[in-house]
Design a protein around this motif. Sequence first.
Motif, short mmCIF file in Angstrom:
data_model
loop_
_atom_site.label_atom_id
_atom_site.label_comp_id
_atom_site.label_asym_id
_atom_site.label_seq_id
_atom_site.Cartn_x
_atom_site.Cartn_y
_atom_site.Cartn_z
N TYR A 134 0.83 -1.20 0.00
CA TYR A 134 0.00 0.00 0.00
C TYR A 134 0.87 1.26 0.00
CZ TYR A 134 -3.44 3.52 0.83
OH TYR A 134 -4.21 4.65 0.68
N ILE A 135 1.96 1.26 0.76
CA ILE A 135 2.86 2.42 0.77
C ILE A 135 3.41 2.65 -0.63
CG2 ILE A 135 5.01 3.36 1.70
CD1 ILE A 135 4.47 1.52 4.19
N GLY A 136 3.77 1.58 -1.33
CA GLY A 136 4.23 1.71 -2.70
C GLY A 136 3.17 2.34 -3.60
N ALA A 137 1.92 1.94 -3.42
CA ALA A 137 0.83 2.50 -4.21
C ALA A 137 0.62 3.97 -3.88
CB ALA A 137 -0.45 1.70 -3.96
N HIS A 138 0.73 4.30 -2.60
CA HIS A 138 0.55 5.69 -2.18
C HIS A 138 1.66 6.57 -2.77
CE1 HIS A 138 0.17 9.10 0.68
NE2 HIS A 138 -1.07 8.70 0.81
N TRP A 139 2.88 6.08 -2.83
CA TRP A 139 4.00 6.81 -3.41
C TRP A 139 3.75 7.05 -4.91
CZ3 TRP A 139 7.47 10.19 -2.96
CH2 TRP A 139 8.68 10.21 -3.68
N TRP A 140 3.33 6.01 -5.61
CA TRP A 140 3.06 6.13 -7.04
C TRP A 140 1.90 7.10 -7.31
CZ3 TRP A 140 -1.41 4.49 -9.75
CH2 TRP A 140 -1.33 4.60 -11.15
N TYR A 141 0.87 7.02 -6.50
CA TYR A 141 -0.34 7.81 -6.73
C TYR A 141 -0.12 9.29 -6.46
CZ TYR A 141 -5.37 8.86 -6.70
OH TYR A 141 -6.62 9.38 -6.97
N TRP A 142 0.59 9.62 -5.37
CA TRP A 142 0.74 11.01 -4.94
C TRP A 142 2.12 11.60 -5.19
CZ3 TRP A 142 -3.42 13.70 -4.11
CH2 TRP A 142 -4.57 13.09 -3.60
N GLY A 143 3.16 10.76 -5.25
CA GLY A 143 4.50 11.30 -5.32
C GLY A 143 4.84 12.10 -4.07
N ILE A 144 5.65 13.13 -4.22
CA ILE A 144 6.14 13.88 -3.07
C ILE A 144 5.04 14.74 -2.45
CG2 ILE A 144 6.91 15.95 -4.29
CD1 ILE A 144 8.79 14.02 -1.49
N GLU A 145 3.92 14.94 -3.15
CA GLU A 145 2.85 15.78 -2.62
C GLU A 145 2.34 15.28 -1.27
OE1 GLU A 145 -1.71 17.24 -3.74
OE2 GLU A 145 -0.52 16.16 -5.24
#
Length: 252
Positions: free
Chosen positions: A222-233
């Motif tokens: 899930y953390i990987g998905a959150h990184w891909w979805y939002w990036g640094i935002e």
Amino acid sequence: MKFIGIDLGWSSGASGLCCLNWENNRLELIECDRQQSLNDILTWVETQISPTEPAIIAVDAPTIIANATGMREADKLTHKHFGRYHAGCYPANLSRPFAQKTVELGLSLEAREFAHAPTIEAQKLGRYQIEVYPHPATINLFKLDRIIKYKKGKLAERQLELMKLCQYIRDILPNLEPSLNLPSSTGKMPGSLGGLIPLEIPTSIATLKALEDQLDALLCAYIGAHWWYWGIERNLVLGDRTTGYIVIPQLP
């Protein structure tokens, strides 16, 4: 786009594995598993992701270690930002017995064209790998005052804490963005997370550890998905590509 979580057994222990798929604007839980050796872990990954398929592999382990002794800057920063929540991470250096295994996994993933991604363009397809750490992630995602202490203590205490983690996963991750689709639970227990992870209360340390590994892998994915979805935002990156880095999700 797929998201693989690896809760790596740093030395001799088994590793938890999880695969999520981005479909119809939400994450679907595909499979959770455990494997022992690095070869078996990599074989499992290859069964989930074809050689050209876009994916992020999020690993709970220090896959980049440049320092011979002491602590990486990323490790120090977890204590600075999350120590008060009991979420600082273990120090990693090349003299530690786990270092060869954890670094080898990162290099093996690079050889399969999963590039380290301490920076990323949100929602751009590609093949990436990142280092993650579930404890500070749960602090931010679940808005906790301290970590859920399901890894240490007496069996009865760990059972209660692990069930608490299950309930947070069930109640909160489906309502975040990106959303994780989990079928509704039945009965008194939090359910089976799609029938892939049995969530009866573990009755021994061994069965408890097996469930911990798979839930940690689910969090990593899930953390990987959150990184891909939002990036640094909406994510925090501690450290850098040269010395090692850790990606931690943040809520607005």
